[in-house]
Scaffold this motif. Structure first.
Motif, mmCIF file in Angstrom:
data_model
loop_
_atom_site.group_PDB
_atom_site.id
_atom_site.type_symbol
_atom_site.label_atom_id
_atom_site.label_comp_id
_atom_site.label_asym_id
_atom_site.label_seq_id
_atom_site.Cartn_x
_atom_site.Cartn_y
_atom_site.Cartn_z
ATOM 1 N N LEU A 405 0.809 -1.223 0.000
ATOM 2 C CA LEU A 405 0.000 0.000 0.000
ATOM 3 C C LEU A 405 0.839 1.268 0.000
ATOM 4 C CD1 LEU A 405 -2.746 -1.075 2.551
ATOM 5 C CD2 LEU A 405 -2.973 -0.961 0.063
ATOM 6 N N ALA A 406 1.985 1.244 0.655
ATOM 7 C CA ALA A 406 2.762 2.481 0.855
ATOM 8 C C ALA A 406 4.017 2.576 0.007
ATOM 9 C CB ALA A 406 3.157 2.599 2.328
ATOM 10 N N TYR A 407 4.569 1.451 -0.446
ATOM 11 C CA TYR A 407 5.831 1.481 -1.178
ATOM 12 C C TYR A 407 5.666 1.233 -2.686
ATOM 13 C CZ TYR A 407 8.557 1.586 3.144
ATOM 14 O OH TYR A 407 9.109 1.967 4.357
ATOM 15 N N LYS A 408 4.512 0.759 -3.086
ATOM 16 C CA LYS A 408 4.278 0.480 -4.498
ATOM 17 C C LYS A 408 3.502 1.629 -5.153
ATOM 18 C CE LYS A 408 5.810 -3.875 -4.914
ATOM 19 N NZ LYS A 408 4.849 -4.928 -5.196
ATOM 20 N N GLU A 409 3.802 1.873 -6.417
ATOM 21 C CA GLU A 409 3.067 2.890 -7.170
ATOM 22 C C GLU A 409 1.610 2.468 -7.335
ATOM 23 O OE1 GLU A 409 3.621 5.837 -8.222
ATOM 24 O OE2 GLU A 409 5.776 6.110 -8.186
#
Length: 409
Positions: A405-409
């Protein structure tokens, strides 16, 4: 970092705030133990590089700011309060698992694209004062201050006085945050399903709706020795017929419908008098609103039919009618994929039979929830426990979810 060791150290530290000699915790809203816990939590957040903030009522966040989308927040946590003589995992595990997962992500991958926040909600249980979800309701500006101004705890301490003594006050900023893109809550199951099916992770697809009743039956009190069976208006017998028929029907419909007769008060409640009155409670839950509504009709119809046959008066008070709360489909799939990656087939998609802060959040932001097993299903009890291996697996699945959720585009 070693997830198991880090969690165990944090759990030991925070269990000391309100920790009991027989095990477990009593940490009630705005108590000294509660204040010590949130003060230490703020310190711990800062020690691992999170920017901290209390809101007016005592909800605490620790933020790891995103590099590309800092105004898009992925939020994870739970409540910091406990029931009286509760366990060390209910609520606390949700906060510490988020903390450990974010700390591990930071050390392994650096700053995220989207901001990550750990959330400690001030209160969920309603254990000290007769009001629940004070934390999450204030988070969304849903709480009505008038509802708590005159309430007291068992020692006669006023809610507002306790809040002020802890250093907090009513919410002044009525603006509701619009930066939260997802809320993920980790929790112990508080039931036996995962353990009985040898699953390590529960992927929650919704929180059941609830209907609760208080039912009063009035017949005729009379002498136990001189009143023939055919001339009685025995309310306990009527109650037993109602309970038996509805329980059999609930078993016939099957899971996840549950039905409980939890409180029964016969009058006069003595050995040699036919009971002329009985009051009892009904708790009914299901994840599907249509099935829940249909069974409610059966409940009320069965009571009416049996009482009319027995010439007994009845009054049905349906005092709770909460709709099921469904989790966000997209987020459920993200959690399910994370579970598949981390534990393989050792997970189960399931509803929650208990209420949680997620049911408040899900009405306003995309929300997901996951469970780890509870040994023997025990919770709200000093003997509440989960195997450390399952706790670690839960943190790993949460870490994988937050990464997606936070590190992927």
């Amino acid at each position: 970092m070693d997830i198991k060791t880090t969690f165990e150290e944090l759990d030991k530290l925070f269990t000391s705030f309100g920790g009991l000699s027989q095990g477990g915790i009593t940490r009630l809203l705005y108590s000294s133990e509660w204040k010590e816990a949130v003060t230490q939590l703020e310190k711990t957040f800062k020690e691992i590089g999170l920017a901290t903030q209390f809101d007016d009522v005592g909800n605490l966040t620790g933020k790891l700011e995103g590099t590309k989308y800092p105004d898009e927040v992925i939020l994870s946590g739970s409540h910091i309060d406990t029931v009286a003589e509760g366990g060390h995992l209910d609520g606390q595990f949700g906060i510490l698992s988020a903390l450990v997962a974010i700390q591990s992500l930071k050390e392994e991958f650096g700053a995220p694209l989207r901001s990550l926040e750990v959330l400690s909600l001030a209160e969920e249980e309603g254990s000290r004062f007769p009001y629940a979800f004070w934390g999450s309701k204030n988070f969304f500006n849903l709480a009505d201050n008038k509802d708590v101004e005159d309430i007291e705890d068992a020692d006669g301490i006023n809610f507002v006085d306790a809040m002020h003594e802890a250093g907090f006050d009513f919410r002044k900023n009525t603006t509701v945050r619009n930066d939260i893109k997802a809320f993920v809550e980790m929790h112990i199951e508080q039931g036996k399903v995962l353990e009985s099916e040898n699953k390590s992770i529960g992927v929650v697809n919704g929180i059941v709706g609830q209907k609760r009743y208080t039912v009063n039956l009035k017949g005729e009190a009379n002498h136990a020795g001189t009143t023939p069976m055919g001339l009685r208006k025995d309310t306990v017998v009527a109650f037993s017929k109602i309970a038996t028929k509805l329980t059999e029907r609930a078993e016939e419909i099957g899971d996840p419908l549950v039905l409980t007769f939890g409180h029964v008060v016969p009058v006069p409640n003595t050995v040699n008098v036919v009971p002329g009155e009985v009051t009892f409670s009904i708790d009914c839950r299901h994840i599907d609103q249509t099935i829940l509504d249909q069974f409610a009709e059966e409940i009320e119809g069965t009571i009416k039919s049996i009482c009319e046959q027995s010439e007994i008066e009845f009054d049905i008070d349906r005092w709770m009618d909460e709709e099921p709360t469904l989790m966000d489909d997209r987020l459920v799939k993200v959690v399910e994929q994370a579970a598949q990656k981390r534990v393989g087939s050792e997970y189960k998609v399931m509803p929650s039979g208990a209420g949680h802060d997620s049911q408040i959040f899900a009405k306003y932001v995309p929300t997901a929830m996951m469970f780890v097993p509870s040994i023997a299903g025990i919770s709200h009890n000093v003997h509440e426990e989960t195997n450390i291996e399952d706790l670690v697996k839960g943190i790993e699945v949460l870490k994988e979810t937050l990464y997606e959720l936070a590190y992927k585009e």
